[in-house]
Design an enzyme around this catalytic site. Structure first.
Site, PDB file in Angstrom:
ATOM      1  N   ARG A   1       4.170   6.969  -4.826  1.00 32.91           N
ATOM      2  CA  ARG A   1       5.331   7.684  -4.304  1.00 32.91           C
ATOM      3  C   ARG A   1       6.513   7.421  -5.225  1.00 32.91           C
ATOM      4  O   ARG A   1       6.567   6.394  -5.908  1.00 32.91           O
ATOM      5  CB  ARG A   1       5.651   7.217  -2.884  1.00 32.91           C
ATOM      6  CG  ARG A   1       4.568   7.572  -1.885  1.00 32.91           C
ATOM      7  CD  ARG A   1       4.959   7.157  -0.474  1.00 32.91           C
ATOM      8  NE  ARG A   1       4.979   5.700  -0.325  1.00 32.91           N
ATOM      9  CZ  ARG A   1       3.909   4.966  -0.091  1.00 32.91           C
ATOM     10  NH1 ARG A   1       2.720   5.533  -0.001  1.00 32.91           N
ATOM     11  NH2 ARG A   1       4.009   3.663   0.044  1.00 32.91           N
TER      12      ARG A   1
ATOM     13  N   LEU B   1       3.775  11.279  -7.603  1.00 35.96           N
ATOM     14  CA  LEU B   1       3.584  12.602  -7.016  1.00 35.96           C
ATOM     15  C   LEU B   1       4.152  12.615  -5.603  1.00 35.96           C
ATOM     16  O   LEU B   1       3.829  11.739  -4.797  1.00 35.96           O
ATOM     17  CB  LEU B   1       2.086  12.931  -6.988  1.00 35.96           C
ATOM     18  CG  LEU B   1       1.660  14.293  -6.449  1.00 35.96           C
ATOM     19  CD1 LEU B   1       2.249  15.415  -7.284  1.00 35.96           C
ATOM     20  CD2 LEU B   1       0.134  14.389  -6.424  1.00 35.96           C
TER      21      LEU B   1
ATOM     22  N   LEU C   1       3.896  13.967  -2.302  1.00 35.66           N
ATOM     23  CA  LEU C   1       2.932  14.688  -1.480  1.00 35.66           C
ATOM     24  C   LEU C   1       3.592  15.417  -0.310  1.00 35.66           C
ATOM     25  O   LEU C   1       2.967  16.283   0.313  1.00 35.66           O
ATOM     26  CB  LEU C   1       1.865  13.724  -0.946  1.00 35.66           C
ATOM     27  CG  LEU C   1       0.957  13.083  -1.984  1.00 35.66           C
ATOM     28  CD1 LEU C   1       0.005  12.098  -1.307  1.00 35.66           C
ATOM     29  CD2 LEU C   1       0.185  14.134  -2.753  1.00 35.66           C
TER      30      LEU C   1
ATOM     31  N   HIS D   1      -1.451  -5.460  11.068  1.00 35.97           N
ATOM     32  CA  HIS D   1      -1.678  -6.242   9.855  1.00 35.97           C
ATOM     33  C   HIS D   1      -2.927  -7.098  10.047  1.00 35.97           C
ATOM     34  O   HIS D   1      -3.552  -7.086  11.106  1.00 35.97           O
ATOM     35  CB  HIS D   1      -0.458  -7.101   9.523  1.00 35.97           C
ATOM     36  CG  HIS D   1       0.694  -6.308   8.985  1.00 35.97           C
ATOM     37  ND1 HIS D   1       0.673  -5.716   7.746  1.00 35.97           N
ATOM     38  CD2 HIS D   1       1.901  -5.995   9.534  1.00 35.97           C
ATOM     39  CE1 HIS D   1       1.814  -5.079   7.538  1.00 35.97           C
ATOM     40  NE2 HIS D   1       2.568  -5.227   8.612  1.00 35.97           N
TER      41      HIS D   1
ATOM     42  N   ASP E   1      -7.911  -7.920   5.714  1.00 40.27           N
ATOM     43  CA  ASP E   1      -7.359  -7.052   4.673  1.00 40.27           C
ATOM     44  C   ASP E   1      -8.317  -6.873   3.502  1.00 40.27           C
ATOM     45  O   ASP E   1      -8.639  -5.754   3.109  1.00 40.27           O
ATOM     46  CB  ASP E   1      -6.046  -7.638   4.130  1.00 40.27           C
ATOM     47  CG  ASP E   1      -4.850  -7.279   4.980  1.00 40.27           C
ATOM     48  OD1 ASP E   1      -5.025  -6.544   5.967  1.00 40.27           O
ATOM     49  OD2 ASP E   1      -3.733  -7.730   4.665  1.00 40.27           O
TER      50      ASP E   1
END
Length: 383
Positions: A36, A56, A58, A123, A153
């Site tokens: 981003r 990019l 989006l 998380h 994770d």
């Protein structure tokens, strides 16, 4: 390398997805991280090894169209957003797989694509708790203890997702078709804990948490502080290994209770702790290094790369910024991973290069830049 020629698009996200992309890159895949334009410092990808970066937007329709075109030539898309985000952008799997039926669309999320929590934030500690695994972690008479965010994770998320991608790529060689991977970290870490589920009936889990063989209850499966403030790890489970532990500690086995006398474990822990506290870590290493007592030093990040065993295996690598990190694993005999030793990419550093490679014209790229759909990142000098 094993994944040479595989084209991967990784939509920038938090820790699990970047690890997944890095694993694929280490083993030869061409990984493009789609960033981003404005990313917070917390979103910085420290697992960018071997990747290239493009920026990019989006949220702009033309930005979504760019990703569609990229996906038409890609083998894998890794997306780390909550359920519904990609659909709202017009980039859901139904759309992209219609454009490219061979695409492997990997959706890596905490709670998965369906279920009560599918659209909820979370998380590692939350995924770990919902999997049941967190209830097994922690010392006696203490709250369940969440370790560093490795289990859900990275193990249950990034690694499981990478395994799913490689599995889907192999299946595609037979069917010629891509598919959607729903990689839930809750389910990933639960699957990782299959041994715990399937061994529940065994004797060594019959006691409360923190009092069993492998969860901190046994004196011969724990860590002990040395006289110089460091630690030794002990895993002398089998009788022959326990015998060597007792010998190395200078204790007389005839005067000790049975290894499996549960009621004596707390007393034996104190005895072991008092003995380990009498010598430095280096002294204990000199005693145990050539034995099968299953006693090893607890190495810090500062010293792990210089340990004799790790040096001999070249288990750690250094990049051109002098940063040390683990070498990719496992080692393949014919097609081993060859990790990049270059610095991680700057955000947007390769935007133009990637678009040209995927068939965009200079004129198209200029227009996208003028409309702020893409950005070009420039390396900053180290001052």
């Amino acid at each position: 390398m094993a994944l040479s020629g595989v084209r991967v698009l990784e939509l920038a996200g938090l820790a699990p997805a970047p690890l997944c992309g890095m694993i694929l890159a280490d083993f030869g895949a061409q990984v493009v991280r789609v960033d981003r334009a404005s990313r917070s410092p917390l979103a910085a990808d420290v697992q960018g090894r071997g990747k290239r970066s493009m920026v990019l937007d989006l949220k702009q329709r033309s930005g979504a169209e760019v990703l569609k075109r990229l996906c038409c030539q890609a083998d894998v898309l890794i997306e780390p957003f909550r359920h519904g985000v990609m659909e709202n952008l017009g980039l859901g799997p139904e759309v992209l797989l219609q454009e490219n039926p061979r695409l492997i669309y990997a959706r890596l999320t905490g709670f998965g694509q369906k279920g009560k929590y599918a659209k909820h934030a979370g998380h590692d500690i939350n995924f770990l708790s919902l999997s049941g695994v967190l209830s097994k972690l922690g010392r006696k008479d203490e709250n369940p203890y969440a370790p560093i965010n490795l289990l859900a994770d990275f193990a249950g998320g990034g690694v499981m997702c990478a395994m799913g991608i490689v599995t889907a790529l192999y299946e595609r060689t037979k069917s010629g078709k891509g598919q959607v991977i729903d990689a839930s970290m809750v389910e990933g870490v639960a699957y990782l804990s299959s041994f715990l589920w399937k061994s529940q009936h065994l004797e060594f889990w019959k006691r409360p948490r923190g009092e069993n063989l492998l969860d901190g209850g046994a004196p011969f499966y724990d860590t002990y502080k040395t006289s110089d403030g460091k630690f030794m790890a002990v895993g002398a489970i089998e009788p022959q290994f326990y015998e060597q532990l007792i010998k190395g500690l200078g204790l007389d086995s005839d005067g000790l209770p049975s290894q499996w006398s549960f009621s004596d474990w707390p007393k034996m822990k104190k005895k072991f702790a008092s003995v380990f506290a009498q010598k430095t870590q280096a002294e204990w290493c000199s005693i145990f290094d050539n034995t099968d007592a299953c006693v090893t030093p607890v190495l810090s990040f500062d010293g792990v790369a210089s340990h004799e065993h790790n040096k001999e295996r070249r288990s750690f690598i250094k990049n051109d910024q002098e940063e040390i990190s683990p070498r990719p694993a496992p080692h393949l005999s014919r097609t081993p991973a060859v990790p990049s030793l270059k610095r991680d990419p700057f955000i947007g550093e390769h935007t133009e290069e990637i678009l040209l490679e995927y068939g965009f014209t200079k004129q198209e790229i200029t227009k996208l830049y003028q409309n702020k759909v893409i950005e070009f990142g420039k390396p900053e000098a180290n001052l």
